[in-house]
Design a protein around this motif. Structure first.
Motif, mmCIF file in Angstrom:
data_model
loop_
_atom_site.group_PDB
_atom_site.id
_atom_site.type_symbol
_atom_site.label_atom_id
_atom_site.label_comp_id
_atom_site.label_asym_id
_atom_site.label_seq_id
_atom_site.Cartn_x
_atom_site.Cartn_y
_atom_site.Cartn_z
ATOM 1 N N UNK A 165 -10.233 16.619 18.267
ATOM 2 C CA UNK A 165 -10.068 18.391 18.512
ATOM 3 C C UNK A 165 -9.930 18.733 17.199
ATOM 4 N N UNK A 166 -8.522 18.033 16.576
ATOM 5 C CA UNK A 166 -8.314 18.652 15.312
ATOM 6 C C UNK A 166 -8.365 18.119 13.791
ATOM 7 N N UNK A 167 -9.256 17.135 14.779
ATOM 8 C CA UNK A 167 -9.468 15.972 13.323
ATOM 9 C C UNK A 167 -10.731 16.656 13.024
ATOM 10 N N UNK A 168 -12.208 16.977 13.902
ATOM 11 C CA UNK A 168 -13.261 17.408 13.563
ATOM 12 C C UNK A 168 -13.225 18.441 12.949
ATOM 13 N N UNK A 169 -11.738 20.024 12.840
ATOM 14 C CA UNK A 169 -11.650 20.823 13.043
ATOM 15 C C UNK A 169 -11.345 20.814 11.107
ATOM 16 N N UNK A 170 -10.326 19.898 11.051
ATOM 17 C CA UNK A 170 -9.879 19.337 9.775
ATOM 18 C C UNK A 170 -11.366 19.310 9.045
ATOM 19 N N UNK A 171 -12.059 18.490 9.043
ATOM 20 C CA UNK A 171 -12.744 17.511 8.393
ATOM 21 C C UNK A 171 -13.698 19.757 8.276
ATOM 22 N N UNK A 172 -13.943 19.459 8.802
ATOM 23 C CA UNK A 172 -14.794 21.186 8.558
ATOM 24 C C UNK A 172 -14.647 22.664 7.949
ATOM 25 N N UNK A 173 -13.291 21.892 7.887
ATOM 26 C CA UNK A 173 -12.173 22.636 7.174
ATOM 27 C C UNK A 173 -12.490 22.575 4.989
ATOM 28 N N UNK A 174 -12.270 21.110 5.630
ATOM 29 C CA UNK A 174 -12.236 20.596 3.906
ATOM 30 C C UNK A 174 -14.178 20.606 3.263
ATOM 31 N N UNK A 188 -5.136 20.484 -0.471
ATOM 32 C CA UNK A 188 -4.350 19.859 0.411
ATOM 33 C C UNK A 188 -5.777 18.897 1.234
ATOM 34 N N UNK A 189 -5.711 17.682 0.921
ATOM 35 C CA UNK A 189 -6.498 17.324 1.995
ATOM 36 C C UNK A 189 -5.999 16.487 3.388
ATOM 37 N N UNK A 190 -4.620 17.152 4.373
ATOM 38 C CA UNK A 190 -4.027 16.607 5.395
ATOM 39 C C UNK A 190 -4.652 15.472 6.119
ATOM 40 N N UNK A 195 -2.641 22.370 9.067
ATOM 41 C CA UNK A 195 -2.451 23.733 7.688
ATOM 42 C C UNK A 195 -3.499 22.641 6.441
ATOM 43 N N UNK A 196 -4.262 23.131 5.979
ATOM 44 C CA UNK A 196 -4.533 23.351 4.205
ATOM 45 C C UNK A 196 -3.809 24.243 3.701
ATOM 46 N N UNK A 197 -3.689 23.536 1.878
ATOM 47 C CA UNK A 197 -3.273 24.979 1.428
ATOM 48 C C UNK A 197 -3.575 24.447 0.441
ATOM 49 N N UNK A 198 -3.875 25.814 -0.268
ATOM 50 C CA UNK A 198 -5.136 25.915 -1.666
ATOM 51 C C UNK A 198 -4.305 26.973 -2.753
ATOM 52 N N UNK A 199 -4.704 26.332 -3.593
ATOM 53 C CA UNK A 199 -3.689 26.863 -5.022
ATOM 54 C C UNK A 199 -4.639 28.044 -5.722
#
Lengths: 265, 265
Positions: A165-174, A188-190, A195-199
């Protein structure tokens, strides 16, 4: 009681151990007593960085050299979406230099407030006394719930489906970040965690920008609060843990608008 | 951080407020900052003493005079076996000088680890931040359990039946003490709570005697640990909360033997 935090910078391999070593040497020289080295070895919150095996071995050497304990906070241990797991610093140590923190919050249920500490017996005995003085004991009911859950179920299977589930959500966010964030922003691409951190461009203060984001009904955690030394004002922590894939897309879209507006002004 | 405890003696009406006032004056004179006055106003643990209404009014006056907060710990509030309830110090105050602690441990279930704090808004706000830093939040599951229990049941009725049980156990303990303890020992007659405190002849160290008692499979809490100033070595706290009426009788019988042996030697 009390204490003063000293931040050690990270790169893609995690904490920079050479800088840690210099810092410890300097503090020793200044006769400042170091209480412990704190690190999140896997998918660090917020940066998502995982410490490499070489660094893990090296941090242990440095800890022994300076006779300082390592507090290895490891809440995201099992939440790896890709790549091979790396042995914990705790598992590499056989002289009692590492205290390891784990939690049921990320693999079963945060509302139980259950976690564990591994470490050498002397330290655990002191922590037991300290915990008794603080709250007498962790709720027995919830310990039994977790015990029965693990006895009657395969918790590893539960974790596996969570990771899916989290992998799917991370992919969606990226994907959403690629679509909606302006080119001036990097992130970042965790490989695990939440979490993703944006600069953002340096002139943007994410703490200040938060008000505008909230007007658009979207929020994030300004990155500055994760730095021990007041840096990171232009960073933001984005969590893909709770929202649905659809909400992630919509949220990043709205945030992208807010950022673009800021960059223009 | 940290702090130093100063004990204020009690008599049958609770804390001796004149001594409290002298102590606060002396500490002020020594430029020592007093953090708060701690008191268990009802059925104090371990002595079982309840502060009189006159003293409650007076402690509040003294607190205001010296601008010091009162921490009123009130876990046994509802566990009164006889006599009229006395208003809490918290209820007598309308200027925010009192912080009141209550708990579900004594009226519903200790394993839930649920309690509450009443106090003025400024202090509660700081405590919320402190609690978040300590444990993020009290377990949500257990809060819901207590909420549903109170919604679906009459908790006051539950308390009433508990009080009935504890009253019977207290009576059993007082009767057993009369039967089995030697005349050299005196003890409190608590109107509520869980504890009787016995005072032995001065030459008997109850901390040391504990080993002998444990050999007879009976235990108590040596009284010395309840004193801030190292006194009370010849006192013991006896709990009638958990054991059955039969076990109370047998336990006090065995303890009586151990004490008699000590007195002879």
């Amino acid at each position: 009681y009390g204490g003063e935090m000293v931040g050690i910078p990270m790169d893609d391999e995690g904490m920079q151990i050479d800088i840690l070593e210099e810092t410890l040497a300097k503090l020793k020289n200044d006769r400042k007593k170091v209480k412990f080295i704190y690190t999140i070895s896997n998918f660090q919150n917020p940066a998502g960085v995982t410490m490499s095996l070489a660094r893990r071995k090296k941090i242990l050497e440095v800890a022994k050299k300076f006779e300082v304990l390592i507090l290895e906070d490891n809440p995201y241990d099992k939440l790896r979406f890709e790549g091979e797991p790396i042995p914990s610093i705790y598992s590499l140590d056989n002289e009692g230099y590492v205290i390891s923190l784990g939690t049921f919050s990320k693999i079963l249920c945060p509302g139980l407030r259950l976690a564990w500490i591994l470490g050498n017996k002397k330290i655990i005995e002191k922590l037991v006394i300290m915990k008794q003085a603080t709250d007498l004991c962790t709720t027995a009911l919830n310990q039994l719930i977790a015990y029965e859950y693990c006895r009657q179920n395969d918790i590893d299977k539960n974790i596996e489906s969570n990771v899916e589930i989290y992998r799917r959500k991370r992919n969606a966010m990226l994907e959403a970040l690629d679509k909606y964030f302006p080119v001036e922003v990097i992130w970042t691409k965790p490989q695990g965690g939440f979490f993703v951190v944006a600069t953002l461009p340096e002139h943007i203060d994410t703490g200040e920008m938060l008000k505008e984001a909230i007007k658009e009904n979207v929020a994030y955690v300004p990155g500055g609060s994760f730095f021990a030394d007041g840096k990171g004002q232009n960073t933001m922590r984005l969590s893909f843990c709770y929202p649905s894939v659809e909400d992630i897309d919509e949220g990043i879209k709205r945030l992208g608008k807010v950022i673009k507006r800021r960059i223009k002004n």
